[in-house]
Design a protein around this motif. Structure first.
Motif, short mmCIF file in Angstrom:
data_model
loop_
_atom_site.label_atom_id
_atom_site.label_comp_id
_atom_site.label_asym_id
_atom_site.label_seq_id
_atom_site.Cartn_x
_atom_site.Cartn_y
_atom_site.Cartn_z
N MET A 34 0.83 -1.20 0.00
CA MET A 34 0.00 0.00 0.00
C MET A 34 0.87 1.26 0.00
O MET A 34 0.61 2.24 -0.70
CB MET A 34 -0.92 0.01 1.22
N ILE A 35 1.96 1.18 0.82
CA ILE A 35 2.87 2.33 0.87
C ILE A 35 3.53 2.56 -0.49
O ILE A 35 3.66 3.69 -0.97
CB ILE A 35 3.92 2.14 1.97
N ALA A 36 3.95 1.49 -1.16
CA ALA A 36 4.61 1.60 -2.47
C ALA A 36 3.67 2.22 -3.51
O ALA A 36 4.06 3.06 -4.34
CB ALA A 36 5.09 0.23 -2.93
N ARG A 37 2.38 1.77 -3.48
CA ARG A 37 1.41 2.33 -4.44
C ARG A 37 1.20 3.82 -4.19
O ARG A 37 1.12 4.64 -5.11
CB ARG A 37 0.09 1.57 -4.34
N ALA A 38 1.16 4.22 -2.92
CA ALA A 38 0.96 5.63 -2.59
C ALA A 38 2.16 6.46 -3.05
O ALA A 38 2.01 7.55 -3.61
CB ALA A 38 0.73 5.79 -1.10
N ASN A 39 3.35 5.90 -2.79
CA ASN A 39 4.55 6.65 -3.22
C ASN A 39 4.64 6.77 -4.73
O ASN A 39 5.06 7.80 -5.27
CB ASN A 39 5.80 5.97 -2.67
#
Length: 597
Positions: A34-39
Motif C-alpha cells: 500500500m505504501i509503495a502504491r501511494a509513493n
C-alpha cells in the motif's frame, strides 16, 4: 518527493488480523504494498506537474521569440535622420501617354540597395564584389562606408535592375538589404526626352520613395502626376510618338549630314497650337538622365538644354514674312506693289546690303521670294518702329510662350530696350531680336491659319469653344500663304519641292550670337519656317540647324542646309498624319479668298 509516514498498521487492525489467524509477515507485506502504491502515485503526479511547467515555459519562450521576429520583420532599419520622415511616402505616379494612348512614361516595381554595416560579416569582400557589380562605385569608398565607426545605415543605390539585385543577393552578405521602389520607366528611351524631362527621388524610406518631376512635363505637371487620386489616371499629351520618332530620326541624319553642332524642330497644328512633335538635338535618355545643373557660357552644349522651347536665336529672314503681313494689313502695299530696293540702304551710319543685287525695285512678293534685306528694311522704316513692335507683341515675340513647360516659361525673347528706326529695319529681316523656334512656329501658325493667334500646348484636351483673337485678316493670311508657296516654287527654298505635298515656307540664315557679346565669326543659325499642305495648311514645321559646317562655305546658307532636311521630314511624317499626296498645279491662292466679314 514526499513519501507516506503514516503508521504501518493500526494496532487495532493488527489484533483483529491475528484473531482471524493471519500471520504477522503477511500483514506487513500488505502494508508495504500500500505504501509503495501511494509513493508511486505521488511521484507520477509530481512528474506531470513538472512537465506542465516545462511546456508552459517553452511555449512562452517560443511565443516571445516569434513576436520579436515579427516585430523585426515589420520594422524599418535604423536610418539617418536625413532620410527619415514620419509622413507616409507616396511612390505612385500617373502614367503619361501620347494622343493615341501610347505609353510615354509609367511606373515599374523595383528595388533600392542599402547597407547596415553593423550587420555585415565580411565588409572587405562585400566592397570588392559590389564594385564589380556597380563599376561606378569605388571599392575603397565602399569599404570606408562599411567600416566607419557608429555607422548603422546608408543608401547605396536609389534604383537597381533585377539582374543587379540578383547579383547582390548572391553575395550572401546579410548587411546588404533591398528596399521597395516604384521606378519611373520611359519605354521609348530618348524619344521626346526634352518634352518628358525626367524625375528624381525626393523623400526616401525603405518601403517607398517619393518620385518628383525634375524637368519637362514631369516637372510642370508634378502636382497632377504625384496626386494619389490620379494614380490610375493618365496624362494625355498632344504629341504623336510615331511622328516624334520619325521627326527625330530625319533631323538627326540631317544634322550629321550638315556637320551641325545641334538641331531643333517644332511640328504644330496651325489651328489649335497643339504640339505634334518637338525635339532638340543632341538629346538624352530620361531613364538615365544626367545629374547636376546646366552650367557654362554656352548651355546649348548640354544635351539637357531644350533648344526648341528655351534656346533664343536670331532667326534671320524668316521674320520678313511678319514685315510683309504688317504692310498688307496696314494697306501700305499689296502683293504686287513695286517697292524701292536697290543695292543698299543706310540708317544712322549703318549700311544694310543684300546677298545679291535683286534690282532697284521689287514687288512685295519678290522681296519675300528673293529674300531682300534692303527691300524689307525700307518697308519697315516706312511703317515705323512702333507699328512693328506692337505687331510682334501681338504675335507673342516680346514674352515667353505659354507652353506648359518650365523651360518654355524661361524662354524670354531678347530685343532692344530702345526700339529705333535702325532697330525696326534690322528686326524686319531677323537681326536684333532673338526668340525661340517655338515662338517662330506660333507666329507662322497665325500667318497661315486665317490670322488667329494660337497658344502652343502639349495637352491633347483643350476647350472646344476656345476664344481666339484675330491678328491679321483672312485675306492677308491667304496672301502670305501664296508668298510662302512661291518661296518654294521659285525662291530660296526650292529644295523643299516635293511631289504630292505642297510645302510653303521661308528661309533664314543668321549669324550666331556669342554669349560673351557680339557674334561668332563663320557660325550660323539656319532656319526654315514652313507649313503644309499650303492648299489648307494644317501643320507648321520649324527646323533649325545650329552651326552647320558643310565642306563648301558657299553652301552653308539655309536654302542648302536646313531646307532639304525639312523636306525629308514632311515626306516622312505626312503619311503618318494621314495626309494624302495631291498632284495639282500651283494656282494663285488670292483668288480663293472669301469675304472676311
Amino acid at each position: 518527493m514526499t513519501y507516506s509516514t503514516r503508521p504501518s498498521v493500526p494496532l487495532l487492525g493488527i489484533f483483529g488480523d491475528r484473531l482471524r489467524g493471519k500471520k504477522t509477515e503477511d500483514i506487513h507485506a500488505h502494508d508495504r504494498a500500500m505504501i509503495a502504491r501511494a509513493n508511486a502515485q505521488a511521484e507520477h503526479n509530481s512528474a506531470k506537474n513538472r512537465l506542465r511547467i516545462a511546456m508552459v515555459l517553452s511555449t512562452a519562450v517560443y511565443v516571445a521569440i516569434g513576436l520579436k521576429m515579427a516585430a523585426l520583420a515589420m520594422s524599418a532599419p535604423i536610418e539617418n535622420i536625413n532620410t527619415y520622415t514620419p509622413v507616409k511616402i507616396n511612390g505612385d505616379r500617373a502614367d503619361i501617354v501620347d494622343r493615341n494612348g501610347e505609353i510615354l512614361a509609367t511606373n515599374l516595381p523595383g528595388y533600392s540597395l542599402y547597407v547596415q554595416p553593423h550587420e555585415m560579416v565580411d565588409p572587405k569582400a562585400a566592397a570588392q564584389k559590389l564594385s564589380q557589380i556597380f563599376p561606378d562605385m569605388s571599392e575603397e569608398k565602399l569599404y570606408e562606408w562599411f567600416t566607419r565607426e557608429g555607422s548603422k545605415f546608408r543608401w547605396l543605390k536609389d534604383q537597381i535592375s533585377p539582374e543587379q539585385k540578383q547579383a547582390v543577393f548572391n553575395l550572401g552578405e546579410p548587411g546588404l538589404q533591398f528596399g521597395k521602389r516604384e521606378l519611373r520607366l520611359y519605354p521609348n528611351g530618348p524619344i521626346a526626352s526634352h518634352i518628358l524631362g525626367g524625375v528624381s527621388f525626393g523623400e526616401k524610406g525603405v518601403n517607398a520613395a517619393e518620385i518628383k518631376g525634375q524637368a519637362g512635363i514631369e516637372f510642370a505637371s508634378n502636382d497632377f502626376l504625384s496626386n494619389p487620386k490620379n494614380a490610375h489616371r493618365e496624362l494625355k499629351l498632344s504629341i504623336d510618338v510615331a511622328v516624334q520618332d520619325a521627326l527625330e530620326n530625319v533631323l538627326y541624319k540631317g544634322m550629321k549630314a550638315n556637320f551641325a553642332k545641334g538641331a531643333s524642330a517644332v511640328l504644330m497644328e496651325s489651328d489649335t497650337g497643339r504640339i505634334i512633335a518637338m525635339t532638340s538635338l543632341p538629346d538624352f535618355d530620361p531613364n538615365l538622365r544626367p545629374k547636376g545643373v546646366i552650367q557654362g557660357n554656352d548651355p546649348s552644349l548640354d544635351s539637357r538644354f531644350d533648344k526648341a522651347a528655351l534656346g533664343t536665336y536670331e532667326l534671320g529672314s524668316t521674320f520678313k514674312v511678319f514685315t510683309a503681313a504688317q504692310a498688307l494689313e496696314n494697306g501700305v502695299a499689296n502683293p504686287s506693289t513695286m517697292l524701292k530696293a536697290g543695292r543698299s540702304v543706310q540708317q544712322n551710319g549703318y549700311t544694310i546690303k543684300d546677298f545679291h543685287f535683286y534690282g532697284e525695285q521689287l514687288s512685295l512678293t519678290d522681296i519675300i521670294v528673293k529674300s531682300s534685306n534692303v527691300g524689307t528694311a525700307r518697308l519697315a522704316r516706312a511703317m515705323g518702329p512702333e507699328v512693328q513692335k506692337k505687331f510682334l507683341g501681338e504675335l507673342g515675340f516680346l514674352e515667353p510662350t505659354s507652353l506648359e513647360l518650365a523651360e518654355a516659361r524661361r524662354g524670354q525673347p531678347l530685343y532692344p530696350q530702345r526700339w529705333t528706326n535702325l532697330s525696326a529695319m534690322t528686326i524686319s529681316y531677323g537681326h536684333g531680336l532673338a526668340a525661340t523656334p517655338l515662338h517662330l512656329a506660333t507666329g507662322y501658325a497665325t500667318m497661315v491659319n486665317g490670322g488667329f493667334k494660337v497658344n502652343p500646348t502639349l495637352f491633347q484636351d483643350i476647350p472646344d469653344d476656345l476664344t481666339r483673337s484675330r491678328i491679321i485678316s483672312a485675306k492677308t493670311s491667304m496672301q502670305i500663304r501664296d508668298m510662302l508657296r512661291q518661296v518654294v516654287t521659285r525662291g530660296t527654298a526650292s529644295f523643299a519641292k516635293t511631289k504630292g505635298y505642297d510645302i510653303g515656307g521661308k528661309t533664314g540664315t543668321a549669324e550666331k550670337l556669342n554669349p560673351n557679346g557680339g557674334y561668332y565669326v563663320n557660325k550660323n543659325i539656319n532656319t526654315f519656317a514652313s507649313a503644309f499642305p499650303m492648299s489648307d495648311p494644317k501643320y507648321v514645321l520649324v527646323v533649325v540647324l545650329d552651326e552647320p559646317n558643310t565642306p563648301d562655305p558657299k553652301k552653308r546658307t539655309a536654302g542648302w542646309t536646313v531646307v532639304p532636311v525639312a523636306k525629308d521630314i514632311v515626306e516622312r511624317v505626312a503619311p503618318l498624319l494621314n495626309i494624302r499626296p495631291v498632284y495639282t498645279p500651283d494656282l494663285p491662292m488670292v483668288a480663293k479668298v472669301m469675304n472676311d466679314g
